[in-house]
Write a protein that holds these residues in place. Structure first.
Motif, PDB file in Angstrom:
ATOM      1  N   ILE A  62       0.857  -1.186   0.000  1.00 28.00           N
ATOM      2  CA  ILE A  62       0.000   0.000   0.000  1.00 28.00           C
ATOM      3  C   ILE A  62       0.889   1.231   0.000  1.00 28.00           C
ATOM      4  N   PRO A  63       0.660   2.249  -0.874  1.00 27.78           N
ATOM      5  CA  PRO A  63      -0.179   2.139  -2.059  1.00 27.78           C
ATOM      6  C   PRO A  63       0.560   1.329  -3.111  1.00 27.78           C
ATOM      7  N   GLY A  64      -0.140   0.440  -3.767  1.00 27.06           N
ATOM      8  CA  GLY A  64       0.529  -0.448  -4.696  1.00 27.06           C
ATOM      9  C   GLY A  64      -0.285  -0.638  -5.952  1.00 27.06           C
ATOM     10  N   ILE A  65      -0.165  -1.818  -6.534  1.00 27.81           N
ATOM     11  CA  ILE A  65      -0.903  -2.073  -7.761  1.00 27.81           C
ATOM     12  C   ILE A  65      -2.396  -2.059  -7.457  1.00 27.81           C
ATOM     13  N   ALA A  66      -3.196  -1.709  -8.460  1.00 30.83           N
ATOM     14  CA  ALA A  66      -4.644  -1.609  -8.283  1.00 30.83           C
ATOM     15  C   ALA A  66      -5.182  -2.897  -7.662  1.00 30.83           C
ATOM     16  N   PRO A  67      -6.091  -2.773  -6.693  1.00 32.61           N
ATOM     17  CA  PRO A  67      -6.779  -1.555  -6.258  1.00 32.61           C
ATOM     18  C   PRO A  67      -6.226  -0.950  -4.970  1.00 32.61           C
ATOM     19  N   LEU A  68      -4.973  -1.214  -4.636  1.00 32.40           N
ATOM     20  CA  LEU A  68      -4.461  -0.839  -3.316  1.00 32.40           C
ATOM     21  C   LEU A  68      -4.017   0.631  -3.254  1.00 32.40           C
ATOM     22  N   SER A  69      -4.943   1.544  -3.452  1.00 26.47           N
ATOM     23  CA  SER A  69      -4.659   2.967  -3.310  1.00 26.47           C
ATOM     24  C   SER A  69      -4.846   3.393  -1.855  1.00 26.47           C
ATOM     25  N   MET A  70      -4.330   4.572  -1.518  1.00 33.02           N
ATOM     26  CA  MET A  70      -4.524   5.102  -0.171  1.00 33.02           C
ATOM     27  C   MET A  70      -6.010   5.257   0.146  1.00 33.02           C
TER      28      MET A  70
ATOM     29  N   MET B  70      -7.731   1.879   0.754  1.00 39.42           N
ATOM     30  CA  MET B  70      -7.300   1.178   1.959  1.00 39.42           C
ATOM     31  C   MET B  70      -7.450   2.011   3.229  1.00 39.42           C
ATOM     32  N   SER B  71      -7.961   3.223   3.124  1.00 43.97           N
ATOM     33  CA  SER B  71      -8.131   4.101   4.279  1.00 43.97           C
ATOM     34  C   SER B  71      -8.726   3.347   5.471  1.00 43.97           C
ATOM     35  N   PRO B  72      -8.160   3.534   6.679  1.00 48.35           N
ATOM     36  CA  PRO B  72      -7.194   4.553   7.093  1.00 48.35           C
ATOM     37  C   PRO B  72      -5.732   4.172   6.892  1.00 48.35           C
ATOM     38  N   PHE B  73      -5.468   3.034   6.224  1.00 50.07           N
ATOM     39  CA  PHE B  73      -4.093   2.576   6.029  1.00 50.07           C
ATOM     40  C   PHE B  73      -3.534   3.219   4.756  1.00 50.07           C
ATOM     41  N   LEU B  74      -2.516   4.036   4.921  1.00 49.81           N
ATOM     42  CA  LEU B  74      -1.953   4.807   3.817  1.00 49.81           C
ATOM     43  C   LEU B  74      -0.803   4.093   3.132  1.00 49.81           C
ATOM     44  N   LEU B  75      -0.065   3.310   3.896  1.00 50.89           N
ATOM     45  CA  LEU B  75       1.136   2.643   3.390  1.00 50.89           C
ATOM     46  C   LEU B  75       1.335   1.347   4.152  1.00 50.89           C
ATOM     47  N   LEU B  76       1.765   0.320   3.432  1.00 49.98           N
ATOM     48  CA  LEU B  76       2.241  -0.905   4.074  1.00 49.98           C
ATOM     49  C   LEU B  76       3.486  -1.354   3.330  1.00 49.98           C
ATOM     50  N   ASP B  77       4.620  -1.264   4.015  1.00 50.84           N
ATOM     51  CA  ASP B  77       5.892  -1.779   3.525  1.00 50.84           C
ATOM     52  C   ASP B  77       6.218  -3.037   4.316  1.00 50.84           C
TER      53      ASP B  77
ATOM     54  N   LEU C 115       3.515   0.297   8.811  1.00 51.85           N
ATOM     55  CA  LEU C 115       2.244   0.851   8.365  1.00 51.85           C
ATOM     56  C   LEU C 115       2.225   2.349   8.592  1.00 51.85           C
ATOM     57  N   TRP C 116       1.559   3.075   7.692  1.00 49.73           N
ATOM     58  CA  TRP C 116       1.169   4.450   7.955  1.00 49.73           C
ATOM     59  C   TRP C 116      -0.338   4.441   8.145  1.00 49.73           C
ATOM     60  N   VAL C 117      -0.790   5.031   9.248  1.00 46.39           N
ATOM     61  CA  VAL C 117      -2.210   5.107   9.563  1.00 46.39           C
ATOM     62  C   VAL C 117      -2.628   6.577   9.532  1.00 46.39           C
ATOM     63  N   ASN C 118      -3.620   6.893   8.725  1.00 45.12           N
ATOM     64  CA  ASN C 118      -4.032   8.279   8.565  1.00 45.12           C
ATOM     65  C   ASN C 118      -4.706   8.811   9.832  1.00 45.12           C
ATOM     66  N   LEU C 119      -4.701  10.120   9.941  1.00 43.42           N
ATOM     67  CA  LEU C 119      -5.429  10.806  10.995  1.00 43.42           C
ATOM     68  C   LEU C 119      -6.526  11.653  10.353  1.00 43.42           C
ATOM     69  N   PRO C 120      -7.684  11.764  11.005  1.00 40.82           N
ATOM     70  CA  PRO C 120      -8.711  12.664  10.478  1.00 40.82           C
ATOM     71  C   PRO C 120      -8.244  14.118  10.586  1.00 40.82           C
ATOM     72  N   ALA C 121      -8.831  14.985   9.772  1.00 40.63           N
ATOM     73  CA  ALA C 121      -8.402  16.386   9.707  1.00 40.63           C
ATOM     74  C   ALA C 121      -8.348  17.036  11.086  1.00 40.63           C
TER      75      ALA C 121
ATOM     76  N   PHE D  41      -4.318  14.210   0.545  1.00 38.37           N
ATOM     77  CA  PHE D  41      -3.313  14.878  -0.283  1.00 38.37           C
ATOM     78  C   PHE D  41      -1.957  14.525   0.321  1.00 38.37           C
ATOM     79  N   ALA D  42      -1.242  13.654  -0.368  1.00 38.17           N
ATOM     80  CA  ALA D  42       0.037  13.144   0.149  1.00 38.17           C
ATOM     81  C   ALA D  42       1.180  13.622  -0.724  1.00 38.17           C
ATOM     82  N   HIS D  43       2.258  14.022  -0.079  1.00 37.37           N
ATOM     83  CA  HIS D  43       3.471  14.371  -0.809  1.00 37.37           C
ATOM     84  C   HIS D  43       4.659  14.009   0.069  1.00 37.37           C
ATOM     85  N   GLY D  44       5.460  13.035  -0.385  1.00 36.59           N
ATOM     86  CA  GLY D  44       6.635  12.628   0.386  1.00 36.59           C
ATOM     87  C   GLY D  44       6.251  12.185   1.781  1.00 36.59           C
ATOM     88  N   PRO D  45       6.840  12.807   2.793  1.00 32.95           N
ATOM     89  CA  PRO D  45       6.618  12.353   4.169  1.00 32.95           C
ATOM     90  C   PRO D  45       5.423  12.999   4.858  1.00 32.95           C
TER      91      PRO D  45
END
Length: 291
Positions: free
Chosen positions: A28-36, A39-46, A129-135, A261-265
């Protein structure tokens, strides 16, 4: 309760290094359909699949870098990782432990092989994992949760020696130790051969499993080690059964229905907030951390 069906099974793609200490397959985010968003609230899985690092006097890892707007969760399966951040959080996690860092309003951190592990070398296996936070929570103060394996809730299963280890969320009425900003379930199923675990999460929760060790069937479908299973949002229940001794990471969370809206870190809600994050970082508002 209805059965949640499998949407897709994804084998690990080519590995790449993050810094010089983490050799990861990105799901995550990876090949379709694994977009941020999917997969919300999971933004990244390495996933650092088992990899042997030779002994080294140079400590490998990732140097000082910033984050804002989300949380990083590192789960150790083999090897030892040290962490330090600009809010004063830090420590060493060993196999079975978890570090849960809330970057929120902005933080600097570094992660690297623990010194004695680096010098001796050995097998290394981790998930980040990156876990998103609400606004409303993206500008809260940073914090750090050190979760040892002993802290985790263990729920025994019928098969002798099999159990579910709860990091966050709830399994059959048993809560994990991690605190979260939105409903997040994160747990490891440790299954002996023939062991079976049943799971149930609300149908609208985005849900997946990663096979860390061994081979299993998921709702009767055979899945090999290091493969990622994404479920449809069409039911609540599924089961995992071990064809051989296995460890399975289970993640399920309530989606955060907000723009990403994600950019880098940095992960915020708008382009303007990303620009503000870079500005805050450049002005030193994330604090100081020695590299």
């Amino acid at each position: 309760m209805s059965t949640r069906t499998i949407e897709t099974v994804i084998a690990p793609q080519g590995a790449h290094f993050v810094g010089d200490g983490f050799r990861v397959h990105n799901f995550i985010p990876g090949i379709a359909p694994l977009s941020m968003q999917r997969m919300s609230p999971f933004l990244l899985l390495d996933y650092n699949a088992p990899y042997i690092f030779p002994p080294s006097d140079k400590i490998k890892g990732v140097g000082v870098h910033p984050h804002k707007g989300f949380e990083t969760v590192t789960i150790a399966y083999k090897g030892r990782v040290a962490h330090h951040d600009s809010s004063g959080g830090g420590g060493v996690i060993d196999a079975g432990d978890v570090q849960w860092m809330t970057a929120a309003s902005g933080i600097l951190h570094k992660e690297y092989h623990e010194e004695s592990f680096s010098k001796s070398g050995g097998e290394f296996q981790m998930v980040q994992l990156w876990v998103n936070l609400p606004a409303k929570d993206k500008k809260t103060n940073p914090k750090y949760q050190a979760i040892t394996n002993a802290d985790m809730t263990r729920v025994p299963l019928n098969n002798e020696g099999s159990y579910v280890e709860v990091i966050a969320g709830t399994y059959k009425g048993h809560d994990g130790p991690a605190t979260t900003f939105t409903p997040v379930n994160l747990m490891n199923a440790h299954l002996k051969k023939g062991g079976k675990a049943n799971f149930s999460f609300p149908a609208h929760y985005n849900t997946a499993v990663l096979i860390i060790e061994g081979a299993v069937t998921v709702n009767g479908t055979a899945v090999d080690t290091d493969n990622f299973v994404l479920f449809k949002n069409n039911g609540e229940e599924f089961d995992v059964e071990a064809k051989e001794d296995a460890v399975v990471l289970v993640l399920s969370g309530q989606p955060i229905e907000e723009p990403i809206f994600a950019h880098g870190p940095f992960v915020m809600n708008t382009r303007e907030e990303i620009m503000e994050a870079f500005d805050d970082y450049n002005k030193g508002k994330f604090g100081y951390l020695e590299d």
